[in-house]
Scaffold this motif. Sequence first.
Motif, short mmCIF file in Angstrom:
data_model
loop_
_atom_site.label_atom_id
_atom_site.label_comp_id
_atom_site.label_asym_id
_atom_site.label_seq_id
_atom_site.Cartn_x
_atom_site.Cartn_y
_atom_site.Cartn_z
N UNK A 156 2.57 -3.69 103.15
CA UNK A 156 1.34 -4.17 103.77
C UNK A 156 0.40 -3.00 104.06
N UNK A 157 -0.83 -3.31 104.42
CA UNK A 157 -1.89 -2.29 104.56
C UNK A 157 -1.98 -1.46 103.28
N UNK A 158 -1.78 -2.10 102.13
CA UNK A 158 -1.82 -1.41 100.85
C UNK A 158 -3.26 -1.04 100.49
N UNK A 159 -3.41 0.05 99.76
CA UNK A 159 -4.75 0.49 99.37
C UNK A 159 -4.65 1.39 98.15
N UNK A 160 -5.80 1.67 97.51
CA UNK A 160 -5.81 2.57 96.37
C UNK A 160 -5.47 1.89 95.07
N UNK A 161 -5.03 2.69 94.12
CA UNK A 161 -4.81 2.20 92.76
C UNK A 161 -3.38 1.71 92.56
N UNK A 162 -3.22 0.70 91.72
CA UNK A 162 -1.88 0.27 91.31
C UNK A 162 -1.14 1.44 90.67
N UNK A 163 0.13 1.59 91.02
CA UNK A 163 0.93 2.64 90.41
C UNK A 163 0.65 4.04 90.90
N UNK A 165 1.75 5.49 93.47
CA UNK A 165 2.97 6.06 94.02
C UNK A 165 4.10 5.85 93.02
N UNK A 166 4.60 6.94 92.45
CA UNK A 166 5.70 6.89 91.48
C UNK A 166 5.41 5.95 90.31
N UNK A 167 4.14 5.78 89.97
CA UNK A 167 3.79 4.94 88.84
C UNK A 167 4.11 3.47 89.04
N UNK A 168 4.46 3.08 90.26
CA UNK A 168 5.02 1.74 90.48
C UNK A 168 4.34 0.97 91.59
N UNK A 169 3.90 1.65 92.68
CA UNK A 169 3.36 0.96 93.84
C UNK A 169 2.05 1.58 94.31
N UNK A 170 1.32 0.83 95.12
CA UNK A 170 0.17 1.37 95.84
C UNK A 170 0.65 2.10 97.09
N UNK A 171 -0.13 3.03 97.63
CA UNK A 171 0.18 3.54 98.97
C UNK A 171 0.20 2.37 99.96
#
Length: 223
Positions: A156-163, A165-171
Amino acid sequence: MRIVAGPGLAIVFMMLAGIPAMAETDPKLEAILAGDPVYKPQRLTLTEVPSPTGPAIALLNGKDLTDWDIWLGYRDPSITYVNKTEKPIGARPGGDPMFTALMLDGEPALRVDGATWGSIVHKGVFGNYHLRLEYKWTGKRHAPRLDLPENNGLLYHSFGADGAVYGTWMPAVEFEIMFGSTGMVVPVGTMVKPVTDAARDRSLIDPQRRYMVGGRAVTVERL
């Protein structure tokens, strides 16, 4: 899964599997935990919960995932935390069998296969919310976690670009959903630093911290 929301901070939701653990005798971890008090069992009661400012919103419809975006990491999840050259699978605008909408016990549900790690992100924007969900395990595990506890999570509180973080998740901030560690707060990426009061509980996986009233004020960071 339902959310009661009002205007405020933009958020998206994601599901994931897999976090790296540090060795119990890691000197860096021991130095960080040196000032933590020892955890003492406590009984907590949630009080003063604000009343909803809007109607309940069902995030799942039990039929399809048209309200969600799917992003998948690497075809071989074992390289997620060490990869330097491979590119992630990326966006799946047509859907993907890793995520399936269905009805379960009369309620809309989301099935996460987990063979490939990734995220499913709701297209809505929510804030000031109360989130309620239920979960259950399928009993099926995939490499590289065949001998490890079942693991998933709500980001939750996700933001930024897909992938990002480790090519897999948003921050994001993760509400861990893992057998034996459900509820643990996990910063996804180095840009997220939740703050809470904690004590050391050696019965937990690393970083061996549990929320405790009167505990030490700590900033939870990705190491």
